[in-house]
Design a protein around this motif. Structure first.
Motif, PDB file in Angstrom:
ATOM      1  N   GLN A  80      45.698  37.853  47.621  1.00 51.60           N
ATOM      2  CA  GLN A  80      46.544  37.491  46.334  1.00 51.60           C
ATOM      3  C   GLN A  80      46.299  38.506  45.260  1.00 51.60           C
ATOM      4  O   GLN A  80      45.244  39.323  45.196  1.00 51.60           O
ATOM      5  CB  GLN A  80      46.047  35.954  45.840  1.00 51.60           C
ATOM      6  CG  GLN A  80      44.641  36.160  45.159  1.00 51.60           C
ATOM      7  CD  GLN A  80      44.087  34.725  44.618  1.00 51.60           C
ATOM      8  OE1 GLN A  80      44.523  33.935  45.079  1.00 51.60           O
ATOM      9  NE2 GLN A  80      43.460  34.853  43.660  1.00 51.60           N
ATOM     10  N   LEU A  81      47.311  38.507  44.261  1.00 56.08           N
ATOM     11  CA  LEU A  81      47.357  39.256  43.203  1.00 56.08           C
ATOM     12  C   LEU A  81      46.511  38.616  42.112  1.00 56.08           C
ATOM     13  O   LEU A  81      47.114  37.494  41.942  1.00 56.08           O
ATOM     14  CB  LEU A  81      48.589  39.835  42.841  1.00 56.08           C
ATOM     15  CG  LEU A  81      48.780  40.688  41.901  1.00 56.08           C
ATOM     16  CD1 LEU A  81      47.989  42.126  41.634  1.00 56.08           C
ATOM     17  CD2 LEU A  81      50.024  40.923  41.262  1.00 56.08           C
ATOM     18  N   ASN A  82      45.660  38.854  41.522  1.00 56.53           N
ATOM     19  CA  ASN A  82      44.845  38.231  40.356  1.00 56.53           C
ATOM     20  C   ASN A  82      45.952  38.102  39.158  1.00 56.53           C
ATOM     21  O   ASN A  82      46.652  38.771  38.847  1.00 56.53           O
ATOM     22  CB  ASN A  82      43.607  38.819  40.357  1.00 56.53           C
ATOM     23  CG  ASN A  82      42.723  38.482  41.516  1.00 56.53           C
ATOM     24  OD1 ASN A  82      42.734  37.421  42.444  1.00 56.53           O
ATOM     25  ND2 ASN A  82      41.811  39.314  41.726  1.00 56.53           N
ATOM     26  N   GLU A  83      45.414  36.974  38.279  1.00 58.60           N
ATOM     27  CA  GLU A  83      46.421  36.876  37.279  1.00 58.60           C
ATOM     28  C   GLU A  83      46.369  37.815  36.355  1.00 58.60           C
ATOM     29  O   GLU A  83      47.256  38.218  35.507  1.00 58.60           O
ATOM     30  CB  GLU A  83      45.938  35.599  36.292  1.00 58.60           C
ATOM     31  CG  GLU A  83      45.782  34.277  37.274  1.00 58.60           C
ATOM     32  CD  GLU A  83      45.502  32.803  36.242  1.00 58.60           C
ATOM     33  OE1 GLU A  83      45.333  33.163  34.979  1.00 58.60           O
ATOM     34  OE2 GLU A  83      45.345  31.857  36.999  1.00 58.60           O
ATOM     35  N   ASP A  84      45.218  38.997  36.185  1.00 56.34           N
ATOM     36  CA  ASP A  84      45.288  40.110  35.341  1.00 56.34           C
ATOM     37  C   ASP A  84      46.363  41.178  35.766  1.00 56.34           C
ATOM     38  O   ASP A  84      46.569  42.026  34.990  1.00 56.34           O
ATOM     39  CB  ASP A  84      43.819  40.694  35.190  1.00 56.34           C
ATOM     40  CG  ASP A  84      43.280  41.228  36.437  1.00 56.34           C
ATOM     41  OD1 ASP A  84      44.198  41.535  37.434  1.00 56.34           O
ATOM     42  OD2 ASP A  84      42.329  41.349  36.405  1.00 56.34           O
TER      43      ASP A  84
ATOM     44  N   THR B 113      43.686  43.503  39.497  1.00 55.41           N
ATOM     45  CA  THR B 113      43.018  43.101  40.687  1.00 55.41           C
ATOM     46  C   THR B 113      43.705  42.325  41.675  1.00 55.41           C
ATOM     47  O   THR B 113      44.720  41.502  41.290  1.00 55.41           O
ATOM     48  CB  THR B 113      41.637  42.732  40.114  1.00 55.41           C
ATOM     49  OG1 THR B 113      42.096  41.488  39.540  1.00 55.41           O
ATOM     50  CG2 THR B 113      40.795  43.673  39.013  1.00 55.41           C
ATOM     51  N   ALA B 114      43.210  42.536  42.927  1.00 60.06           N
ATOM     52  CA  ALA B 114      43.701  41.510  43.947  1.00 60.06           C
ATOM     53  C   ALA B 114      42.269  41.092  44.649  1.00 60.06           C
ATOM     54  O   ALA B 114      41.341  41.723  44.829  1.00 60.06           O
ATOM     55  CB  ALA B 114      44.585  42.333  44.850  1.00 60.06           C
ATOM     56  N   THR B 115      42.416  40.071  45.377  1.00 58.33           N
ATOM     57  CA  THR B 115      41.336  39.498  46.242  1.00 58.33           C
ATOM     58  C   THR B 115      42.019  39.968  47.660  1.00 58.33           C
ATOM     59  O   THR B 115      43.146  39.745  47.927  1.00 58.33           O
ATOM     60  CB  THR B 115      41.368  37.889  46.119  1.00 58.33           C
ATOM     61  OG1 THR B 115      41.175  37.613  44.755  1.00 58.33           O
ATOM     62  CG2 THR B 115      40.294  37.605  47.097  1.00 58.33           C
TER      63      THR B 115
ATOM     64  N   ARG C   7      35.549  37.811  51.436  1.00 57.17           N
ATOM     65  CA  ARG C   7      36.462  38.328  50.241  1.00 57.17           C
ATOM     66  C   ARG C   7      35.649  39.051  49.034  1.00 57.17           C
ATOM     67  O   ARG C   7      35.018  38.717  48.872  1.00 57.17           O
ATOM     68  CB  ARG C   7      37.536  37.259  49.520  1.00 57.17           C
ATOM     69  CG  ARG C   7      38.276  36.618  50.783  1.00 57.17           C
ATOM     70  CD  ARG C   7      39.132  35.315  50.401  1.00 57.17           C
ATOM     71  NE  ARG C   7      40.236  34.852  51.109  1.00 57.17           N
ATOM     72  CZ  ARG C   7      39.812  34.404  52.567  1.00 57.17           C
ATOM     73  NH1 ARG C   7      38.730  34.618  53.086  1.00 57.17           N
ATOM     74  NH2 ARG C   7      41.155  34.405  53.086  1.00 57.17           N
TER      75      ARG C   7
ATOM     76  N   GLU D  72      37.115  41.069  45.119  1.00 55.71           N
ATOM     77  CA  GLU D  72      37.951  41.443  44.123  1.00 55.71           C
ATOM     78  C   GLU D  72      38.031  42.939  43.962  1.00 55.71           C
ATOM     79  O   GLU D  72      36.766  43.487  43.670  1.00 55.71           O
ATOM     80  CB  GLU D  72      37.542  40.545  42.932  1.00 55.71           C
ATOM     81  CG  GLU D  72      38.963  40.771  41.978  1.00 55.71           C
ATOM     82  CD  GLU D  72      38.355  39.856  40.835  1.00 55.71           C
ATOM     83  OE1 GLU D  72      38.311  40.245  39.657  1.00 55.71           O
ATOM     84  OE2 GLU D  72      38.236  38.560  40.979  1.00 55.71           O
TER      85      GLU D  72
END
Length: 59
Positions: free
Chosen positions: A29-33, A36-38, A48, A50
């Motif tokens: 996933q693409l993180n909310e910020d 960054t991505a998981t 996993r 980040e």
């Protein structure tokens, strides 16, 4: 890599090879910020991490 490309890869049904520090990874996933991505390693381990999307490379 940028956030737009990460979103494209996530929505694609193709098997797109992405590396992080030379290691092949899956993007979860693409993180909310948006910076960054998981990700997790390709293979049996599901650990996993980040990571900064700027460090992801499309091969």
């Amino acid at each position: 890599m940028d956030a737009t490309r990460v979103k494209q890869i996530l929505s694609s049904s193709a098997n797109i090879n992405v590396t992080y520090n030379g290691t092949s990874v899956w993007i979860d996933q693409l993180n909310e910020d948006g910076k960054t991505a998981t990700v997790h390693l390709r293979g049996p381990l599901e650990e996993r991490s980040e990571v900064e999307i700027s460090e992801l490379k499309e091969v």
